[in-house]
Design an enzyme around this catalytic site. Structure first.
Site, PDB file in Angstrom:
ATOM      1  N   GLY A 239      -0.279   1.648-134.875  1.00  0.00           N
ATOM      2  CA  GLY A 239       0.998   1.177-134.353  1.00  0.00           C
ATOM      3  C   GLY A 239       1.370  -0.262-134.585  1.00  0.00           C
ATOM      4  O   GLY A 239       2.514  -0.654-134.291  1.00  0.00           O
ATOM      5  N   ARG A 314      13.899   6.459-144.332  1.00  0.00           N
ATOM      6  CA  ARG A 314      13.819   5.599-143.145  1.00  0.00           C
ATOM      7  C   ARG A 314      15.150   4.936-142.773  1.00  0.00           C
ATOM      8  O   ARG A 314      15.512   4.925-141.586  1.00  0.00           O
ATOM      9  CB  ARG A 314      12.718   4.549-143.296  1.00  0.00           C
ATOM     10  CG  ARG A 314      11.331   5.129-143.583  1.00  0.00           C
ATOM     11  CD  ARG A 314      10.205   4.113-143.427  1.00  0.00           C
ATOM     12  NE  ARG A 314      10.082   3.713-142.035  1.00  0.00           N
ATOM     13  CZ  ARG A 314      10.515   2.583-141.563  1.00  0.00           C
ATOM     14  NH1 ARG A 314      11.076   1.701-142.357  1.00  0.00           N
ATOM     15  NH2 ARG A 314      10.394   2.322-140.282  1.00  0.00           N
ATOM     16  N   CYS A 346      25.084  13.687-151.421  1.00  0.00           N
ATOM     17  CA  CYS A 346      26.434  13.924-150.921  1.00  0.00           C
ATOM     18  C   CYS A 346      26.507  13.898-149.403  1.00  0.00           C
ATOM     19  O   CYS A 346      26.801  14.911-148.748  1.00  0.00           O
ATOM     20  CB  CYS A 346      26.937  15.246-151.464  1.00  0.00           C
ATOM     21  SG  CYS A 346      27.046  15.153-153.242  1.00  0.00           S
TER      22      CYS A 346
HETATM   23  N1  LLP Z   1      -2.133   7.575-134.866  1.00  0.00           N
HETATM   24  C1  LLP Z   1      -1.258   8.466-134.388  1.00  0.00           C
HETATM   25  C2  LLP Z   1      -1.721   9.464-133.417  1.00  0.00           C
HETATM   26  C3  LLP Z   1       0.094   8.429-134.812  1.00  0.00           C
HETATM   27  O1  LLP Z   1       0.954   9.317-134.319  1.00  0.00           O
HETATM   28  C4  LLP Z   1       0.518   7.449-135.739  1.00  0.00           C
HETATM   29  C5  LLP Z   1       1.898   7.390-136.203  1.00  0.00           C
HETATM   30  C6  LLP Z   1      -0.444   6.544-136.229  1.00  0.00           C
HETATM   31  C7  LLP Z   1      -1.757   6.629-135.758  1.00  0.00           C
HETATM   32  C8  LLP Z   1      -0.110   5.479-137.229  1.00  0.00           C
HETATM   33  O2  LLP Z   1       0.812   4.570-136.741  1.00  0.00           O
HETATM   34  P1  LLP Z   1       1.162   3.273-137.608  1.00  0.00           P
HETATM   35  O3  LLP Z   1      -0.051   2.389-137.615  1.00  0.00           O
HETATM   36  O4  LLP Z   1       1.492   3.715-138.988  1.00  0.00           O
HETATM   37  O5  LLP Z   1       2.309   2.687-136.907  1.00  0.00           O
HETATM   38  N2  LLP Z   1       7.979   7.914-139.754  1.00  0.00           N
HETATM   39  C9  LLP Z   1       8.059   6.774-138.858  1.00  0.00           C
HETATM   40  C10 LLP Z   1       6.716   6.438-138.244  1.00  0.00           C
HETATM   41  C11 LLP Z   1       6.090   7.586-137.507  1.00  0.00           C
HETATM   42  C12 LLP Z   1       4.757   7.246-136.906  1.00  0.00           C
HETATM   43  C13 LLP Z   1       4.100   8.442-136.352  1.00  0.00           C
HETATM   44  N3  LLP Z   1       2.794   8.246-135.842  1.00  0.00           N
HETATM   45  C14 LLP Z   1       8.624   5.583-139.610  1.00  0.00           C
HETATM   46  O6  LLP Z   1       8.969   5.728-140.793  1.00  0.00           O
HETATM   47  O7  LLP Z   1       8.794   4.510-139.046  1.00  0.00           O
END
Ligand code: LLP
Length: 421
Positions: A239, A314, A346
């Site tokens: 996150g 995104r 489109c």
């Molecule tokens: N662990 C779990 C359980 C998760 O659900 C996620 C992301 C991560 C780790 C990794 O999080 P990160 O370090 O990448 O923030 N498609 C969205 C982001 C969705 C994230 C979902 N879960 C975007 O393009 O911003």
């Protein structure tokens, strides 16, 4: 350090000129930097040392086998959320005992696949899942190592679609119920409790929500140990956010995040797991596109690219900002004018940016979207029958296509016509 820099007026990925890749591969394409992937992985390694730890890369952010292998070579673990991601991690050479399996909807088939193939732990998100996992494991004559994902009811202060740690979100078990659910878990024949899991959201730009969540996890660890559970691992999720807008944002660094971990849970004697995706892969990738047309509209100018929302969703999906830069460096004094930057799909939603100031651009020019290495190619689709965008990996002065653009023939051949037509 940024590995996408202008050299002699031309944007490079490490030592490779972007126009050379464009000439070989065609546009649009994603390009990733090995040096950036490695550097970001090591930042987390250093941030957690000397605590015993495993950095599990979130495969959902970028699941390309070559990207996974780049990280696996350094000893990375992986966080997977589907049988498909599990197979990708294994195919990239990651041993099962370095893979954690997250997600709210694991099927029995996926559980069996991971138990048979080898797994470090399942992060269990509900009681029905716990029961199903126990049954599957007992059926195979094994026990499944688990952490229960707790929902700490913390506001991650991020985009609502990617916040996961509030009580109204679908994720985890309310932390207030955790002791009961752990008691239930310890009675199940196919389950072995090993730890606690938490993940509160993605693209967090402050440390405070992590601090709150991890403090609650530390309290829960002590309570569960008092109840007689062996809590030897804490999975603290992913996150940590990245600076999408270079000009005006500076999210916390991994080392500062590591300090929060050490302060909140560092004295519990637990092995720490984290699941970063975006911070490792996000700024390791560009999406490179060509300008098809410059169109003068009523009171606004449109820059129409050959990349579209199906290649990088995104901006349309979350209103996300990506810096967009010309591949040929503009003169420092070049006048900037606002453009609406759009793709050929489109839908009006196929808009990457509105009123974005850009130096002079012309049809045929190459432009690059920065910070596109995470949640870019993995979220791409073939909407409008557009081929999936290819991916390229650079290492020093070498580059290789790590996923080719499918041909139209391959795309057509995936469909079949039933006998009655
Ligand atoms: N662990 C779990 C359980 C998760 O659900 C996620 C992301 C991560 C780790 C990794 O999080 P990160 O370090 O990448 O923030 N498609 C969205 C982001 C969705 C994230 C979902 N879960 C975007 O393009 O911003």
């Amino acid at each position: 350090m940024d590995h996408f820099l202008y050299r002699d007026g031309i944007l490079h990925a490490e030592d490779v000129a972007i126009p050379d890749i464009a000439a070989a591969v065609g546009t649009p394409f994603y390009v990733y930097s090995t040096a950036t992937l490695e550097r970001h992985y090591r930042l987390f390694e250093e941030a957690l040392a000397p605590l015993p730890h495993l950095v599990c890369f979130a495969v959902k952010s970028n699941g390309n086998l070559a990207v996974l292998k780049t990280l696996a070579r350094l000893g990375a673990g992986m966080d997977v959320v589907s049988g498909g991601e599990y197979l990708r991690a294994r195919a990239a050479g990651v041993p099962g005992d370095r893979i954690v399996f997250s997600g709210v909807g694991k099927t029995r088939a996926e559980m069996r696949q991971a138990l048979e193939g080898g797994i470090r732990q399942f992060n269990v998100e509900s009681e029905p899942e716990l029961l199903a996992l126990s049954e599957v494991a007992a059926g195979l004559g094994v026990t499944a190592p688990i952490a229960i994902r707790v929902n700490p009811d913390v506001d991650a202060r991020t985009h609502e679609k990617i916040a996961t740690g509030k009580k109204e979100n679908k994720f985890g078990i309310p932390i207030a119920r955790a002791r009961d659910v752990y008691a239930e878990a310890s009675r199940l024949p196919g389950i072995e409790v090993v730890g606690i899991d938490v993940h509160i959201g993605s693209q967090l730009t402050e440390l405070e929500p992590f601090e709150q969540a991890y403090t609650k996890v530390a309290e829960l660890t002590r309570a569960l140990r008092d109840d007689g559970h062996r809590i030897s691992r804490l999975d603290l999720g992913g996150g940590l956010g990245i600076p999408y807008e270079r000009s005006n944002s500076a999210p916390p660094l991994p080392v500062e995040y590591g300090a929060v971990i050490k302060r909140t849970v560092g004295d519990l004697g637990c092995e720490i797991e984290i699941e970063p995706g975006r911070l490792i892969s996000g700024n390791a990738g560009l999406l490179v596109a060509s300008v098809i047309y410059l169109k003068h509209g009523e009171g606004r100018d449109f820059l129409i690219l050959d990349a579209a929302m199906n290649d990088l969703v995104r901006p349309s999906m979350y209103g996300a900002h990506h810096d967009i830069v010309p591949v040929i460096e503009p003169a420092p004094a070049a006048e900037r004018r606002p453009y609406d930057i759009v793709g050929p799909v489109c839908e009006t939603g196929d808009t990457f940016a509105k009123d974005r100031p850009l130096p002079p651009v012309a049809a045929g020019d190459l432009v690059a979207f920065r910070s596109a290495g995470a949640y870019g190619a993995v979220m791409a689709s073939e909407y409008n029958a557009r081929p999936l965008v290819p991916e390229v990996l650079v290492a020093g002065d070498q580059f290789a296509v790590i996923r080719a653009r499918p041909t139209f023939e391959e795309m057509l051949n995936r469909d079949s016509i039933p006998s009655w037509l």
